[in-house]
Design an enzyme around this catalytic site. Structure first.
Site, mmCIF file in Angstrom:
data_model
loop_
_atom_site.group_PDB
_atom_site.id
_atom_site.type_symbol
_atom_site.label_atom_id
_atom_site.label_comp_id
_atom_site.label_asym_id
_atom_site.label_seq_id
_atom_site.Cartn_x
_atom_site.Cartn_y
_atom_site.Cartn_z
ATOM 1 N N ASP A 156 -9.215 -10.134 8.818
ATOM 2 C CA ASP A 156 -8.746 -8.773 8.502
ATOM 3 C C ASP A 156 -9.783 -7.670 8.763
ATOM 4 O O ASP A 156 -9.418 -6.597 9.202
ATOM 5 C CB ASP A 156 -8.302 -8.721 7.037
ATOM 6 N N TYR B 215 -1.456 -3.682 -6.729
ATOM 7 C CA TYR B 215 -1.287 -4.357 -5.436
ATOM 8 C C TYR B 215 -2.600 -4.427 -4.646
ATOM 9 O O TYR B 215 -3.363 -3.451 -4.610
ATOM 10 C CB TYR B 215 -0.211 -3.641 -4.588
ATOM 11 N N CYS C 29 0.850 -7.992 11.528
ATOM 12 C CA CYS C 29 1.162 -8.196 12.955
ATOM 13 C C CYS C 29 0.511 -9.460 13.493
ATOM 14 O O CYS C 29 0.298 -9.596 14.695
ATOM 15 C CB CYS C 29 0.722 -7.002 13.788
ATOM 16 N N HIS D 13 -10.732 -2.789 11.338
ATOM 17 C CA HIS D 13 -9.599 -3.596 10.847
ATOM 18 C C HIS D 13 -9.332 -4.702 11.866
ATOM 19 O O HIS D 13 -8.347 -4.668 12.596
ATOM 20 C CB HIS D 13 -8.378 -2.667 10.704
ATOM 21 N N SER E 287 -1.475 -4.027 10.046
ATOM 22 C CA SER E 287 -1.153 -4.972 8.973
ATOM 23 C C SER E 287 0.147 -5.705 9.300
ATOM 24 O O SER E 287 1.102 -5.104 9.802
ATOM 25 C CB SER E 287 -0.955 -4.215 7.661
ATOM 26 N N ARG F 14 0.837 -1.196 0.000
ATOM 27 C CA ARG F 14 0.000 0.000 0.000
ATOM 28 C C ARG F 14 0.875 1.250 0.000
ATOM 29 O O ARG F 14 2.004 1.234 0.482
ATOM 30 C CB ARG F 14 -0.920 0.009 1.223
ATOM 31 N N ARG G 260 2.186 -12.328 -0.702
ATOM 32 C CA ARG G 260 0.851 -12.680 -0.197
ATOM 33 C C ARG G 260 0.309 -13.952 -0.836
ATOM 34 O O ARG G 260 0.719 -14.338 -1.934
ATOM 35 C CB ARG G 260 -0.128 -11.533 -0.536
ATOM 36 N N LYS H 277 -9.709 -2.831 1.445
ATOM 37 C CA LYS H 277 -9.478 -1.702 2.338
ATOM 38 C C LYS H 277 -10.238 -0.445 1.892
ATOM 39 O O LYS H 277 -10.758 0.304 2.713
ATOM 40 C CB LYS H 277 -7.976 -1.413 2.456
HETATM 41 O O1 SAT Z 1 -2.896 -4.851 1.133
HETATM 42 S S1 SAT Z 1 -3.868 -4.920 2.188
HETATM 43 O O2 SAT Z 1 -4.163 -3.559 2.663
HETATM 44 O O3 SAT Z 1 -5.083 -5.515 1.739
HETATM 45 C C1 SAT Z 1 -3.258 -5.833 3.482
HETATM 46 C C2 SAT Z 1 -2.900 -4.991 4.621
HETATM 47 O O4 SAT Z 1 -1.983 -4.172 4.519
HETATM 48 O O5 SAT Z 1 -3.551 -5.116 5.684
HETATM 49 MN MN MN Z 2 -5.181 -5.648 6.992
#
Ligand code: SAT
Ligand code: MN
Length: 594
Positions: free
Chosen positions: A291, A211, A264, A240, A262, A83, A381, A220
């Site tokens: 998530d 991405y 963690c 989140h 993210s 991101r 990922r 998100k």
């Molecule tokens: O790339 S995402 O935002 O979907 C994953 C994350 O950073 O939590």
């Molecule tokens: Mn996330």
């Protein structure tokens, strides 16, 4: 425009939602000029055709069909791996409504800027129209959107991550409103990249990145930034958070929602396998989501939650049979891997995979050379359907959602913050969430390991001013409300030697068990100014290998250290000026003075 009419579904009667949708698609096509338009129905045949096209042009590489059936590798542009928070904007008419927690641009200026990038950008490409539903298709808590994109990789991922296609289109037609998301990978040039949100228009425009968090707009962009804004006006919460069910040996299940930044460990916690002893005694963890969590008060005053997603977009590195057997089992087939390494026999590979296979090719597609860095990108990922997860709960598909007993906040904190403590009440719990800090990770571009404030793990995702967001959280404390207890955890405390003090993973169940004993009233705890900590012996540490002194550091309270922490928190809340709710400032002061 033949290609457009060819693929259009029934245009819908004048003034209908379908007609509005068609008109928007026509307008977008007039701007972006695709060669063809494809309305996605979400079928297997459609997916097979898309995958074949992507295999042919190299977007996807088929992995070892024996070991990983129906699985593919995608290598992104090397400048497009995470991101991009500095290019992610919330475009409300008033700057103050986006708040100091967001980058902002005035809507008219933002539209003009990004529309100039979209102008003609889909020439030579197909434009895909993806109707999707976030949440079970029949749930009143769910919400729909339509993403238009020129990336078949996005279509394939959205098919896994959302309920996509014909049923979503039918719901959109019934419901009358949907979030509009326009996406193009553009030139994948970081200089020509923006992720823009127009909450008041229920609109997202994303250009220049393929991405996940930038391009899978249901995730998100919709389910957090736009949804948090919608949730505020409609009286619910878009968070989140993972959601898990913790079943005790008597067969009673408590549902817990937990917010961590993210990368963690949300996926690991959501799929936890209880440690030895607990397993045999009958403890089980059920996964609802890893998530995102949408929750709202039910008729009985409790908060009911759904996972708006249908899949997992998990961090690959560190995922092993030891750290997360459920995740590993989930990704044995029907998985899209992004930016991992590969072995000589074409299996996916990442650091911490936990066996003796070796990579021969790195995430860029170059021969693996340890001197040049890891084989898998640290933010590589996997995308896989939640239904493939052995611990996936039946309740995840329940239209009513699950009642939440406990909310957990947690960050990556090397010092000071104990393993677990409980907030005294809801207002204190909101302050605990607002005070969250964490070291940055590879999930976003920029330096890794830098401490920053990340209230409720929503710093990158809250679609409006944090001061208003905290006020919204506080507003749930109503007569008749049966709110969850609020806890804070820190799995990442380090000793003086720089090593983690707590083993984490399965052993985190010991902490969850203490939480539900607090919920049921069978654990006493001990009062401290920061909240209730476990009494000695209340967390079962039998069989946990702890370094000398670790127990005291993990379960202790350092008054001086917290004094400084609370002073810094006061300064942080003050940055939001008079908009910050007085109740939160008063709570901070009350604790700071103790
Ligand atoms: O790339 S995402 O935002 O979907 C994953 C994350 O950073 O939590
Ligand atoms: Mn996330």
């Amino acid at each position: 425009m033949n290609a457009i009419s060819k693929d259009l579904p029934a245009p819908g009667s004048a003034g209908s939602t379908l007609q509005a949708l068609n008109q928007w698609v026509v307008d977008v096509a007039a701007l972006t000029r695709p060669d063809a338009i494809h309305w996605c129905d979400g079928s297997d045949a459609e997916n097979a055709a898309l995958v074949a096209k992507m295999e042919a042009d190299g977007t996807l590489v088929r992995l070892n069909e024996q070991t990983h059936p129906q699985s593919w590798l995608h290598r992104s542009h090397p400048d497009d791996v995470a991101r991009v928070e500095h290019l992610t904007l919330v475009c409300t008419p008033e700057r103050e409504d986006a708040g100091p927690n967001n980058h902002w641009m005035a809507p008219a200026q933002a539209h003009a800027k990004i529309d100039a990038l979209f102008d003609g950008c889909m020439r030579g490409r197909t434009m895909y129209v993806i109707p999707y539903c976030m949440g079970p298709i029949d749930s009143p808590l769910s919400r729909c959107g339509v993403e238009v994109t020129d990336s078949p990789y996005v279509v394939a991922n959205m098919r896994i991550m959302t309920r996509m296609g014909a049923p979503a289109l039918a719901r959109i037609e019934r419901e009358g409103s949907f979030v509009k998301g326009l996406h193009s990978i553009g030139e994948l040039d970081p200089e020509r990249r923006f992720i823009m949100h127009f909450p008041e228009e229920l609109t997202i425009k994303s250009y220049g990145s393929g991405y996940g968090g930038n391009a899978l707009l249901g995730k998100k962009c919709h389910a957090l930034r736009i949804a948090s804004h919608q949730a505020r006006s409609e009286g619910w919460l878009a968070e989140h958070m993972l959601i898990l069910g913790l079943e005790d040996p008597q067969g009673k299940t408590h549902y817990i929602a937990a917010a961590f930044p993210s990368a963690c460990g949300k996926t690991n916690l959501a799929m936890l396998i209880p440690p030895e002893g607990y397993r045999e005694a009958g403890w089980k963890i059920w996964t609802i989501g890893d998530d995102i969590c949408w929750m709202r008060p039910g008729a009985d005053g409790r908060l009911y939650a759904i996972n708006p997603e249908a899949g997992f977009f998990g961090v690959a590195p560190g995922t092993s049979r030891k750290s997360n057997p459920n995740a590993l089992a989930s990704i044995q087939s029907h998985t899209i891997f992004t930016n991992v390494g590969v072995t000589a026999d074409n299996q996916p590979w990442w650091e911490g995979i936990g066996d003796d296979r070796q990579p021969v090719t790195d995430w860029r597609g170059e021969p693996y050379d340890a001197a040049k860095g890891p084989a898998a990108h640290p933010n590589s990922r996997f995308t896989v359907s939640a239904k493939r997860c052995p611990s996936y709960s039946d309740k995840a598909e329940d239209a009513q959602g699950v009642p939440i007993s406990a909310i957990v906040f947690g960050g990556r904190r090397a010092s000071l913050v104990p393993l677990v403590f409980e907030a005294r009440d809801w207002t204190h719990g909101v302050l605990v969430g607002a005070a969250m800090g964490s070291e940055t990770t590879a999930a976003a571009t920029g330096a890794v390991g830098v401490m920053r404030r990340d209230p409720m793990a929503m710093k990158p995702f809250c679609g409006y001013n944090f001061a208003d967001y905290f006020a919204h959280w506080l507003s749930f404390d109503q007569p008749g409300a049966q709110l969850p207890k609020v806890f804070h955890v820190n799995w990442f405390r380090k000793g003086d030697d720089g090593k983690f003090l707590w083993p984490g993973f399965g052993d985190n169940l010991r902490v969850l068990e203490w939480m539900i004993r607090r919920v049921d009233g069978s654990a006493e705890g001990v009062e401290t100014p920061i909240g209730v900590l476990p009494q000695a012996g209340e967390i079962d540490l039998e069989g946990v290998a702890l370094a000398p002194g670790a127990r005291d550091m993990l379960l202790g309270f350092d008054r001086e250290g917290w004094r400084a922490e609370f002073e810094a928190l006061g300064a942080y809340l003050a940055e939001y000026g008079p908009r910050m709710p007085e109740a939160l400032r008063a709570e901070q002061q009350r604790i700071a003075e103790q």
